[in-house]
Design a protein around this motif. Structure first.
Motif, mmCIF file in Angstrom:
data_model
loop_
_atom_site.group_PDB
_atom_site.id
_atom_site.type_symbol
_atom_site.label_atom_id
_atom_site.label_comp_id
_atom_site.label_asym_id
_atom_site.label_seq_id
_atom_site.Cartn_x
_atom_site.Cartn_y
_atom_site.Cartn_z
ATOM 1 N N PRO A 87 -21.482 -9.099 -16.249
ATOM 2 C CA PRO A 87 -22.027 -10.322 -15.658
ATOM 3 C C PRO A 87 -23.533 -10.440 -15.826
ATOM 4 N N VAL A 88 -23.994 -11.655 -15.963
ATOM 5 C CA VAL A 88 -25.436 -11.918 -16.013
ATOM 6 C C VAL A 88 -26.022 -11.695 -14.624
ATOM 7 N N ASP A 89 -27.124 -10.998 -14.546
ATOM 8 C CA ASP A 89 -27.764 -10.695 -13.268
ATOM 9 C C ASP A 89 -28.734 -11.815 -12.903
ATOM 10 N N VAL A 90 -28.232 -12.798 -12.155
ATOM 11 C CA VAL A 90 -29.102 -13.905 -11.746
ATOM 12 C C VAL A 90 -30.180 -13.437 -10.781
ATOM 13 N N GLY A 91 -29.992 -12.241 -10.200
ATOM 14 C CA GLY A 91 -30.998 -11.712 -9.292
ATOM 15 C C GLY A 91 -32.345 -11.532 -9.955
ATOM 16 N N ARG A 92 -32.339 -11.279 -11.260
ATOM 17 C CA ARG A 92 -33.604 -11.113 -11.971
ATOM 18 C C ARG A 92 -34.406 -12.408 -12.028
ATOM 19 N N MET A 93 -33.726 -13.524 -11.796
ATOM 20 C CA MET A 93 -34.406 -14.822 -11.813
ATOM 21 C C MET A 93 -34.848 -15.270 -10.420
ATOM 22 N N LEU A 94 -34.672 -14.394 -9.421
ATOM 23 C CA LEU A 94 -35.066 -14.782 -8.061
ATOM 24 C C LEU A 94 -36.552 -15.119 -7.936
ATOM 25 N N PRO A 95 -37.470 -14.401 -8.617
ATOM 26 C CA PRO A 95 -38.877 -14.825 -8.542
ATOM 27 C C PRO A 95 -39.063 -16.276 -8.990
ATOM 28 N N VAL A 96 -38.331 -16.680 -10.057
ATOM 29 C CA VAL A 96 -38.388 -18.079 -10.490
ATOM 30 C C VAL A 96 -37.824 -18.984 -9.406
ATOM 31 N N ALA A 97 -36.715 -18.528 -8.792
ATOM 32 C CA ALA A 97 -36.096 -19.324 -7.732
ATOM 33 C C ALA A 97 -37.056 -19.518 -6.562
ATOM 34 N N TYR A 98 -37.775 -18.441 -6.201
ATOM 35 C CA TYR A 98 -38.741 -18.562 -5.103
ATOM 36 C C TYR A 98 -39.855 -19.538 -5.468
ATOM 37 N N GLY A 99 -40.312 -19.450 -6.708
ATOM 38 C CA GLY A 99 -41.378 -20.360 -7.156
ATOM 39 C C GLY A 99 -40.926 -21.803 -7.171
ATOM 40 N N VAL A 100 -39.729 -22.039 -7.729
ATOM 41 C CA VAL A 100 -39.194 -23.406 -7.763
ATOM 42 C C VAL A 100 -38.931 -23.907 -6.354
ATOM 43 N N GLY A 101 -38.392 -23.031 -5.502
ATOM 44 C CA GLY A 101 -38.141 -23.430 -4.115
ATOM 45 C C GLY A 101 -39.413 -23.831 -3.393
ATOM 46 N N ALA A 102 -40.480 -23.045 -3.609
ATOM 47 C CA ALA A 102 -41.771 -23.379 -2.992
ATOM 48 C C ALA A 102 -42.300 -24.706 -3.514
ATOM 49 N N ARG B 201 -13.324 -9.545 -4.487
ATOM 50 C CA ARG B 201 -13.531 -10.983 -4.280
ATOM 51 C C ARG B 201 -14.992 -11.385 -4.424
ATOM 52 N N LEU B 202 -15.830 -10.474 -4.872
ATOM 53 C CA LEU B 202 -17.243 -10.801 -5.031
ATOM 54 C C LEU B 202 -17.423 -11.849 -6.124
ATOM 55 N N PHE B 203 -18.317 -12.798 -5.851
ATOM 56 C CA PHE B 203 -18.479 -13.940 -6.749
ATOM 57 C C PHE B 203 -18.882 -13.503 -8.150
ATOM 58 N N TYR B 204 -19.761 -12.522 -8.267
ATOM 59 C CA TYR B 204 -20.272 -12.162 -9.592
ATOM 60 C C TYR B 204 -19.190 -11.576 -10.483
ATOM 61 N N LYS B 205 -18.055 -11.150 -9.888
ATOM 62 C CA LYS B 205 -16.959 -10.584 -10.669
ATOM 63 C C LYS B 205 -16.026 -11.645 -11.232
ATOM 64 N N LEU B 206 -16.207 -12.890 -10.825
ATOM 65 C CA LEU B 206 -15.367 -13.954 -11.374
ATOM 66 C C LEU B 206 -15.644 -14.128 -12.866
ATOM 67 N N PRO B 207 -14.670 -14.604 -13.639
ATOM 68 C CA PRO B 207 -14.942 -14.960 -15.042
ATOM 69 C C PRO B 207 -16.029 -16.030 -15.096
ATOM 70 N N TRP B 208 -16.767 -16.030 -16.183
ATOM 71 C CA TRP B 208 -17.910 -16.940 -16.290
ATOM 72 C C TRP B 208 -17.528 -18.396 -16.099
ATOM 73 N N TRP B 209 -16.341 -18.786 -16.618
ATOM 74 C CA TRP B 209 -15.963 -20.193 -16.523
ATOM 75 C C TRP B 209 -15.631 -20.595 -15.092
#
Length: 433
Positions: free
Chosen positions: A397-412, A119-127
C-alpha cells in the motif's frame, strides 16, 4: 410574509440544504467503506463540541456544534510505519513534521485490536480505496444533478422571452447609462412606435420571432432602416412600423467594447421554459467547465477578496464563505417582484452550484481533500500493475502518512482562506442588489 421573515427563511433553507449536502457527502464515504468491510467508528456532521450522538453497532453517529463540515472515522487509513504490524509504528524521531506523522500513526492505532487488523482501511485493494474516497464528491455531483434536473424539468430554465417588460422613453448612449432622460435625448424608436410593456413580439420585417436571441439579432442587424413589427396585445395581433436607430452597444461581457448596431429600445421579460434531460446534462457540463476555471483562478480571486477587506471594491464573481452564500440566499428571495417560483428556482440552483463546487474542489489531488486519498489509491494501483508486468513482488500500500506534512499545510491554508472569506463577507459582502 414580511421582508425580514422572507430573508430569514432564505438563509435557513440554504443552511439546512448545505447541512444535508454535507451529511450526504459523508454518507457517500461511509456506505462503501462499510460495504467493503472496513471498520467505521464515527459519523459526525459538523466540528467542535458534540451536541448529540448515538451509537449503533460499532459506529457512533452524531452532530457537532459547528455545522460547517463533517467527517467519517475509518480505522486504519494510515499504514503503520514498518510492515503490517501496528505495534511497529515508529515512536522516536527528531524532525518536527516527522514527529507529527509519528503521533498521527500512534493515534491511528491506539484502539486497534487484533480483530480489527483484517478490516484496516489501508489493507483494502486500491480500487476499493478509490471508490470509498470518491464516494463523497460523487454524492455531491449527484445532488447537483438531481437539483438541476428537478428544477429544469418541472419549473424550467429561466430564459428571456419576446414579451416586453419595459420600453425605453429615450435613447441614452451606453457610456452614459444609467441616467434619466433629458429634453435633448431623442425618443426611443419603440416608444415612438407605440409598443408597450406586456406586448409579445411575434414577427420582425415579416420573419416569425420565436425567442429573444432571434429578436435581438434582427434589431441589431436592421441598422437605421424601417422595421415592421408584429405583436400581440390582449389577445389581438397588431403591426407597427418604425425606423430603428443606430447606437453603440456593448459586445459580449466587456462594456468598454462596443459596436454600432440597430436599436429599438425594448427589454425582454424573463420567463421559465421546461427543458429535457439533455439540457440538464449540457448545463452541468458547462457549469463544470466554469467551476474548474473558477477553482483555477482561486489564488488571484483570494487576493482580490483580501483587498476588499481593506476597502477595495469587491467583484461579484469572487468566492464566498457559507456566511456570504447564506446572505445571498436571503437577498435572492427578497428581490422586488420575486414570486415563490422564483424563490424555489434561485435557492435550488444556488444549492446545486454549491454542491458542484464542493465536488470538484474535493477532487483536487492534495491531502486532506478526498482527491489526495484518491490519488494515493490510483498510484498504488499503478505501482502494483507495473510490478506485475515486471514479475516482481507487489510494493504494497501507498503510505499516505508521508504526505501528512502537505496535508497540514493545505489544511492551514484552507483555514486561513476560510477566515478571510468570512471577514470579507461580513465587512464587504457580495450583494445582488
Amino acid at each position: 410574509m414580511s421582508e425580514p421573515l422572507l430573508y430569514a427563511l432564505g438563509v435557513v433553507v440554504f443552511l439546512v440544504g448545505l447541512a444535508v449536502s454535507i451529511a450526504l457527502h459523508e454518507v457517500g464515504h461511509m456506505v462503501p467503506a462499510k460495504a467493503f468491510g472496513a471498520k467505521v467508528t464515527q459519523y459526525f456532521v459538523g466540528f467542535g463540541r458534540t451536541v448529540w450522538s448515538r451509537r449503533r453497532g460499532e459506529t457512533e453517529y452524531g452532530l457537532k456544534a459547528i455545522p460547517l463540515g463533517g467527517f467519517v472515522k475509518i480505522v486504519g487509513m494510515l499504514p503503520p510505519h514498518r510492515g503490517d504490524d501496528p505495534s511497529q509504528v515508529r515512536t522516536s524521531n527528531t524532525g518536527l513534521f516527522t514527529q507529527l506523522v509519528s503521533d498521527a500513526r500512534t493515534a491511528e492505532y491506539e484502539h486497534v485490536t487484533p480483530d480489527d487488523e483484517p478490516r484496516l482501511f489501508y489493507k483494502l485493494p486500491w480500487w476499493k480505496k478509490a471508490i470509498v474516497m470518491a464516494g463523497g464528491p460523487v454524492v455531491n455531483l449527484a445532488i447537483a444533478f438531481a437539483l438541476f434536473a428537478a428544477i429544469f424539468l418541472s419549473i424550467g430554465a429561466q430564459t428571456l422571452t419576446t414579451t416586453i417588460s419595459s420600453v425605453s422613453d429615450c435613447v441614452i448612449p451606453a457610456a452614459e447609462a444609467p441616467r434619466t432622460c433629458t429634453s435633448t435625448d431623442p425618443v426611443a424608436p419603440a416608444k415612438e412606435s407605440g409598443l408597450e410593456a406586456g406586448d409579445e413580439i411575434v414577427s420582425f420585417n415579416g420573419e416569425p420571432i420565436d425567442d429573444w436571441s432571434q429578436m435581438q439579432t434582427a434589431i441589431r442587424s436592421n441598422g437605421d432602416s424601417a422595421a415592421t413589427i408584429g405583436y400581440v396585445r390582449d389577445g389581438e395581433t397588431y403591426e407597427t412600423t418604425v425606423n430603428t436607430s443606430v447606437q453603440p452597444r456593448p459586445v459580449g461581457d466587456d462594456p468598454a467594447v462596443t459596436e454600432e448596431v440597430g436599436f429599438l429600445g425594448v427589454a425582454p421579460t424573463a420567463g421559465y421554459e421546461r427543458q429535457d434531460l439533455g439540457y440538464v446534462v449540457t448545463t452541468m457540463g458547462d457549469m463544470t467547465v466554469g467551476t474548474v476555471e473558477a477553482i483555477a483562478s482561486l489564488p488571484q480571486k483570494m487576493v482580490e477578496v483580501t483587498q476588499s477587506i481593506f476597502g477595495a471594491e469587491r467583484a461579484d464573481d469572487t468566492p464566498m464563505s457559507p456566511v456570504g452564500a447564506s446572505r445571498v440566499a436571503g437577498e435572492m428571495v427578497t428581490i422586488e417582484g420575486t414570486t415563490w417560483t422564483d424563490r424555489v428556482y434561485r435557492i435550488a440552483t444556488l444549492l446545486a452550484a454549491v454542491n458542484l463546487f464542493v465536488a470538484l474542489f474535493n477532487f483536487i489531488p492534495l491531502l486532506p481533500l478526498d482527491g489526495g486519498h484518491i490519488a494515493g489509491a490510483l498510484w498504488e494501483g499503478l505501482r502494483n500493475a507495473i510490478a506485475r508486468l515486471r514479475r516482481r513482488p507487489l510494493p504494497g500500500p501507498v503510505d499516505v502518512g508521508r504526505m501528512l506534512p502537505v496535508a497540514y499545510g493545505v489544511g492551514a491554508l484552507l483555514l486561513v482562506m476560510g477566515v478571510i472569506l468570512i471577514l470579507a463577507d461580513i465587512i464587504n459582502p457580495v450583494r445582488l442588489t
